[in-house]
Design an enzyme around this catalytic site. Structure first.
Site, PDB file in Angstrom:
ATOM      1  N   SER A   1       1.432  -1.268  -0.167  1.00  6.97           N
ATOM      2  CA  SER A   1       0.085  -0.090   0.004  1.00  6.97           C
ATOM      3  C   SER A   1       0.628   1.460   0.053  1.00  6.97           C
ATOM      4  CB  SER A   1      -1.307   0.061   0.841  1.00  6.97           C
ATOM      5  OG  SER A   1      -0.296  -0.302   2.442  1.00  6.97           O
ATOM      6  N   CYS A   2       2.781   1.382   0.108  1.00  9.22           N
ATOM      7  CA  CYS A   2       2.747   2.440   0.440  1.00  9.22           C
ATOM      8  C   CYS A   2       3.830   2.294  -0.838  1.00  9.22           C
ATOM      9  CB  CYS A   2       3.523   2.602   1.582  1.00  9.22           C
ATOM     10  SG  CYS A   2       2.811   2.492   2.951  1.00  9.22           S
ATOM     11  N   PHE A   3       4.760   2.046  -0.965  1.00  6.08           N
ATOM     12  CA  PHE A   3       6.145   2.426  -2.117  1.00  6.08           C
ATOM     13  C   PHE A   3       5.433   2.556  -3.477  1.00  6.08           C
ATOM     14  CE2 PHE A   3       9.220  -0.756  -0.560  1.00  6.08           C
ATOM     15  CZ  PHE A   3       9.880   0.295   1.030  1.00  6.08           C
TER      16      PHE A   3
ATOM     17  N   LYS B   1       2.008   3.605  -4.171  1.00  5.36           N
ATOM     18  CA  LYS B   1       1.884   5.255  -3.910  1.00  5.36           C
ATOM     19  C   LYS B   1       2.910   6.202  -4.049  1.00  5.36           C
ATOM     20  CE  LYS B   1      -1.642   6.275  -0.283  1.00  5.36           C
ATOM     21  NZ  LYS B   1      -1.298   7.382   0.482  1.00  5.36           N
ATOM     22  N   ASP B   2       3.844   6.485  -3.083  1.00  6.00           N
ATOM     23  CA  ASP B   2       4.159   7.265  -2.506  1.00  6.00           C
ATOM     24  C   ASP B   2       5.254   7.739  -3.594  1.00  6.00           C
ATOM     25  OD1 ASP B   2       2.581   7.058   0.177  1.00  6.00           O
ATOM     26  OD2 ASP B   2       4.649   6.451   0.913  1.00  6.00           O
TER      27      ASP B   2
END
Ligand code: UDX
Length: 430
Positions: A267-269, A271-272
């Site tokens: 969910s992070c890499f 999207k960020d």
């Protein structure tokens, strides 16, 4: 202290439960009544090791959930932990954050005395200062720097070890221009910092916002770099893992995040990195290295399938997919590399039979028509090829299960399967 956390998603719930564990009285505000009821009954709304125990211990007591923003007035500091989902162009959607800031501001209008608002969500540089602080000031009627103080305190929690990461951080970042906010953040984190050798980084809000993106962009790019090096290694018959172990001995490189394979998800890499690329483009800077990191990441599932193609024509044949979650230890399939791998197999008209110890139900939402089985052995039986997408420990123990394959071709995207006689083994980068 009395703390409030707005949002009880992944970050909000973890942070709320951990603050309760540090001895604070925590109010978790969320619009979802079922989540609120669950927390008050002592049940965690998300699955995360250690979180159930904390919510069971403090839920309904030192940790209270509510749908009522007014309770925030009884607290000293509010953390905003609302989602910042991706738009189609990769930029973040601030809708929930803006609405949360508006409700919070309106509540604070009725509060006597000052209040500190801390942005916990991942937001691009300038968001706290230019978008959220003005909303809070306008709605509350309070003056920034006088009776309203704003800060940014990013999180670096990994799925599967979020509680552990919160309680044993390597750094805590306080981004604010306000002395009051800095002092209050120190008081909030004091019980944690007293027993920790974590560094405290005091900086501006914009820097704090960027630190979060830079952290994730660096790690994602590091993995893409080892993947690129690994792809070259493979062509030259070089074992990328031996190379990675050696370069990791150099302190400047570091031994972590050097595992090459089918790429990064979660969910992070994704999207960020996408948000940072969009933010850079918004100021007319072309972030070519970050774009390349995404390109390499997109390429890895294709390379995995090309390797499978080089040994077997999978059209009309059963192919085993081992692992569906984006990494081991979680049932999260968001941006899992299993998604493009399965899409590629379906494009080839393969019959996909998938296994994951916990993530099958979540993957069913993406691919309702493929077959899900209950064990790695069942997925391998009669398969004309197997691809390994997630490095679950249990896959390392697979051995004679491969003998039941119709064509024992194994393409390992995570270096978890032992090379052995009787199987045609292809490591993605070794
Ligand atoms: C990440 C960051 O680590 C965390 O600090 C941030 O707050 C949220 O994003 P998470 O998404 O839980 O955490 O996963 P992480 O363990 O960092 O792994 C990310 C992805 O990189 C996974 O898909 C993993 O399989 C992949 N990875 C990681 C590699 O392919 N090779 C590696 O060497 C390390």
């Amino acid at each position: 202290m009395n703390l409030s956390i707005v949002g009880s998603g992944y970050v909000g719930t973890t942070v709320a439960a951990c603050f309760a564990d540090l001895g604070h009285n925590v109010t978790n505000v969320d619009i979802d009544e079922s989540i609120v009821a669950r927390i008050n009954d002592g049940g965690a709304p998300i699955h995360e090791p250690g979180l159930d125990d904390l919510v069971a211990e403090y839920g309904g007591d030192r940790l209270r959930a509510t749908t009522d923003y007014d309770t925030i007035r009884e607290t000293d500091v509010t953390f905003l932990a609302l989602p910042t989902p991706s738009r189609d162009d990769g930029s973040i959607d601030l809708g929930a954050m803006e609405a949360g800031a508006r409700s919070l501001g309106a509540t604070l209008a009725e509060k006597d005395g000052d209040h500190v608002v801390v942005v916990k969500s991942t937001v691009v540089p300038g968001t706290t200062e230019e978008t959220l602080a003005p909303i809070l000031a306008e709605e509350s009627g309070k003056a920034l720097g006088e009776d309203l103080h704003v800060a940014m305190n990013p999180e670096f929690l990994r799925e599967g070890s979020a509680v552990e990461d919160f309680l044993h951080p390597d750094k805590v970042v306080f981004g604010t221009d306000s002395e009051t906010a800095t002092e209050r953040l120190h008081a909030v984190f004091e019980p944690l910092l007293d027993h920790s050798d974590a560094d405290v980084v005091e900086t501006g809000t914009r820097e704090a916002e960027m630190i979060k993106y830079a952290n994730n962009a660096f790690l994602a790019t590091k993995v893409s770099l080892v993947n690129e090096l690994g792809n070259v290694c493979k062509e030259y018959d070089v074992d990328a893992y031996e190379v990675a172990d050696a370069i990791g001995l150099d302190d400047r490189i570091g031994e972590q995040f050097l595992r090459s394979g089918v790429g990064w998800g979660g969910s992070c890499f994704p999207k960020d990195v996408a948000a940072l690329i969009a933010a850079a483009r918004a100021v007319e800077y072309e972030p070519s290295l970050l774009e390349a990191a995404v390109e390499v990441n997109d390429k890895q599932p294709k390379r995995l399938l090309d390797l499978l193609d080089s040994h077997v024509d999978v059209a009309g044949k059963q192919v085993a997919v081992l692992g569906l979650s984006f990494k081991p230890g979680t049932d999260d399939v968001r941006n899992s590399r299993a998604i493009p791998v399965i899409e590629g197999l379906l494009d080839r008209n393969a019959e996909v039979v998938a296994y994951d110890p916990v993530a099958a139900e979540n993957m069913r939402e993406h691919f309702p028509d493929i077959e899900y089985v209950n064990s790695a052995a069942a997925t391998l039986e009669d398969a004309h090829g197997a691809v390994v997408v997630t490095d679950w420990d249990e896959f390392a123990a697979l051995d004679q299960e491969f003998d039941a394959m119709a064509d024992a071709v194994v393409v390992d995207g995570r270096r978890i399967i032992e090379r052995r006689d009787g199987i045609t083994y292809e490591g993605l980068t070794w």
